[in-house]
Design an enzyme around this catalytic site. Structure first.
Site, PDB file in Angstrom:
ATOM      1  N   TYR A   1       3.787  14.292   9.975  1.00  7.62           N
ATOM      2  CA  TYR A   1       4.752  14.504   8.893  1.00  7.62           C
ATOM      3  C   TYR A   1       5.421  13.477   8.029  1.00  7.62           C
ATOM      4  O   TYR A   1       5.956  13.252   7.577  1.00  7.62           O
ATOM      5  CB  TYR A   1       5.789  15.155   9.780  1.00  7.62           C
ATOM      6  CG  TYR A   1       6.746  16.642  10.480  1.00  7.62           C
ATOM      7  CD1 TYR A   1       5.519  16.927  11.256  1.00  7.62           C
ATOM      8  CD2 TYR A   1       7.525  17.441   9.883  1.00  7.62           C
ATOM      9  CE1 TYR A   1       5.553  18.256  11.815  1.00  7.62           C
ATOM     10  CE2 TYR A   1       7.696  18.380  10.453  1.00  7.62           C
ATOM     11  CZ  TYR A   1       6.746  18.358  11.005  1.00  7.62           C
ATOM     12  OH  TYR A   1       6.530  20.000  11.554  1.00  7.62           O
TER      13      TYR A   1
ATOM     14  N   ASP B   1      10.077  25.796  19.583  1.00  5.03           N
ATOM     15  CA  ASP B   1      10.030  27.373  19.398  1.00  5.03           C
ATOM     16  C   ASP B   1      10.082  28.094  19.942  1.00  5.03           C
ATOM     17  O   ASP B   1      10.857  29.599  20.377  1.00  5.03           O
ATOM     18  CB  ASP B   1      10.219  27.574  17.115  1.00  5.03           C
ATOM     19  CG  ASP B   1      10.464  27.306  15.926  1.00  5.03           C
ATOM     20  OD1 ASP B   1      11.376  26.384  16.208  1.00  5.03           O
ATOM     21  OD2 ASP B   1      10.900  28.010  15.062  1.00  5.03           O
TER      22      ASP B   1
ATOM     23  N   ASP C   1       7.556  20.937  16.606  1.00  2.00           N
ATOM     24  CA  ASP C   1       8.108  21.446  16.177  1.00  2.00           C
ATOM     25  C   ASP C   1       7.699  23.642  16.871  1.00  2.00           C
ATOM     26  O   ASP C   1       9.062  24.148  16.430  1.00  2.00           O
ATOM     27  CB  ASP C   1       7.657  21.028  14.975  1.00  2.00           C
ATOM     28  CG  ASP C   1       8.147  22.511  13.568  1.00  2.00           C
ATOM     29  OD1 ASP C   1       9.269  22.489  14.375  1.00  2.00           O
ATOM     30  OD2 ASP C   1       7.737  22.256  12.441  1.00  2.00           O
TER      31      ASP C   1
ATOM     32  N   ASP D   1      -2.664  23.599  24.236  1.00  3.01           N
ATOM     33  CA  ASP D   1      -3.392  24.956  24.115  1.00  3.01           C
ATOM     34  C   ASP D   1      -2.839  25.129  25.795  1.00  3.01           C
ATOM     35  O   ASP D   1      -1.836  26.788  25.655  1.00  3.01           O
ATOM     36  CB  ASP D   1      -4.448  25.192  23.672  1.00  3.01           C
ATOM     37  CG  ASP D   1      -5.279  24.337  24.304  1.00  3.01           C
ATOM     38  OD1 ASP D   1      -4.754  23.025  25.004  1.00  3.01           O
ATOM     39  OD2 ASP D   1      -6.687  23.517  24.300  1.00  3.01           O
TER      40      ASP D   1
ATOM     41  N   LYS E   1      -2.811  16.444  22.836  1.00  2.51           N
ATOM     42  CA  LYS E   1      -4.934  16.954  22.815  1.00  2.51           C
ATOM     43  C   LYS E   1      -5.398  15.388  22.523  1.00  2.51           C
ATOM     44  O   LYS E   1      -6.192  15.675  22.368  1.00  2.51           O
ATOM     45  CB  LYS E   1      -5.125  18.252  21.219  1.00  2.51           C
ATOM     46  CG  LYS E   1      -5.390  18.673  21.165  1.00  2.51           C
ATOM     47  CD  LYS E   1      -5.516  19.815  22.172  1.00  2.51           C
ATOM     48  CE  LYS E   1      -7.222  21.237  21.516  1.00  2.51           C
ATOM     49  NZ  LYS E   1      -7.992  22.239  22.692  1.00  2.51           N
TER      50      LYS E   1
END
Ligand code: NAI
Length: 342
Positions: free
Chosen positions: A125, A233, A229, A205, A172
């Site tokens: 971002y 959700d 982010d 993942d 990750k």
């Protein structure tokens, strides 16, 4: 003089409806607030030529607390997101999203109770993108020791002050060995300061798979900006979606409490909007300003109202009621509770 001064940004679309509902419920809970109300977004552009006028920022810095409704961001053209500007300008580095199952909101899972903590200021971002040659672009992922350490400390402090048992860092680092590796190392360093809180980590993942198989196993999740982010959700979807989940953006300079949903232009002005997500954000805000008794009264009243019949729930969560029906039911429940205590 009122006991609390809070900046109020009603926003647009369904924003003014849900903020009006929440303001009256807070009043019914007996909290003495003077609201400093400001326009932001398109309304502020037409009045003042700036979607985020300087006096809004000054008000938040003065009061240190704001309650904010959603703001429409034009797509492709026009002004850039005022949410991102607010977070960057005020350095609201921690995004907090408690995700908890609620009565009468039917989902695939019961007893989910996860706190998602997302780093808000860096990662992909940073907005550092450029075209190397035609057909090749580069986006820079920025991870710093300073930001990773302070967000890890925020997560552990939250665990300590809220009686939580475990913080799981999500990354990750097997692929992004330097950037996610640094984030993970900072997490492990901070974890040593909190020997009573369990610390572990998961690759993002694998985490997503486990979240939709067995979400009850998680307590606090700590994530960089982009993973945060997406996963926040996903987590909201486990308990009924964006209409029921609270959010807060917190920094040293202040805290902005807002629902995670948008301005819902399709239902704006129709008395259909669900104020529950903003109300849950307001409960976080009440805790933040030390009104823990009122926060508990509102939380208890939410459980009772959701349990009291479809006419008190809005349509997005399977009810037949309006914004006003929910608001009135909340206020009546809160007043009954106060009378019972008298
Ligand atoms: P949205 O969240 O506004 O709407 C998605 C769907 O959920 C719509 O069908 C809407 O009716 C429904 N919905 C959302 N909130 C609801 C509520 N409280 N009660 C009942 N139904 C609800 O997402 P969308 O359509 O992608 O975004 C609309 C605008 O909102 C965009 O301009 C976007 O940039 C902005 N936005 C602003 C945010 C903020 O200010 N924090 C956050 C997300 C989006």
């Amino acid at each position: 003089m009122a006991q609390h001064k809070i900046t109020l940004l009603p926003g647009d679309g369904i924003g003014p409806e849900v903020t009006a509902s929440v303001v009256s419920i807070i009043e019914c809970a007996g909290v003495d607030v003077e609201w400093e109300k400001y326009f932001v977004g398109a309304e502020a552009i037409s009045r003042f030529g700036d979607p985020l006028p300087a006096d809004v920022l000054e008000s938040i810095l003065r009061n240190k607390v704001a309650l904010k409704g959603p703001v429409t961001t034009p797509i492709g053209t026009g002004f850039s997101s005022i949410n991102v500007r607010l977070r960057k300008t005020l350095d609201l580095y921690a995004n907090l999203r408690p995700v908890k199952s609620m009565p009468n909101i039917i989902t695939r899972f019961e007893d989910v109770d996860i706190i998602v903590v997302r780093e808000n200021t860096e990662d992909l971002y940073s907005g550092l993108e450029h075209e190397v040659v035609p057909g090749v672009v580069e986006s820079l992922k920025i991870i710093t020791e300073k930001a990773s350490t302070r967000i890890a400390r925020f997560a552990f402090e939250y665990a300590r002050t809220h009686g939580r048992k475990r913080v799981t860092a999500v990354h990750k680092a097997n692929i992004m060995k330097l950037s996610d590796g640094l984030f993970l190392q900072c997490f492990r360093n901070v974890a040593k300061e909190y020997p009573n809180i369990e610390a572990d980590d998961k690759i993002v993942d694998n985490l997503c798979m486990q979240m939709v198989m067995n979400p009850q196993q998680f307590d606090i999740l700590l994530l960089e900006n982009l993973y945060g982010d997406i996963v926040s959700d996903l987590a909201a979807g486990l308990v009924g979606g964006l209409g029921v989940v609270a959010g807060a953006n917190i920094g040293e300079a202040g805290a902005v409490f807002e629902a995670v949903h948008g301005s819902a232009p399709d239902i704006a002005g129709q008395n259909k909007a669900n104020p529950l997500a903003l109300l849950k954000s307001a409960v976080l805000m009440l805790h933040h300003i030390g009104e823990t008794g009122a926060a508990k009264r509102v939380d208890d009243a939410i459980v009772k109202v959701l349990d009291s019949g479809a006419e008190h729930r809005t349509r997005d969560i399977g009810g037949i009621g309006s914004t006003a029906d929910f608001t009135i039911a909340m206020c009546e429940t809160l007043r009954r509770g106060t009378r019972a205590e008298d």
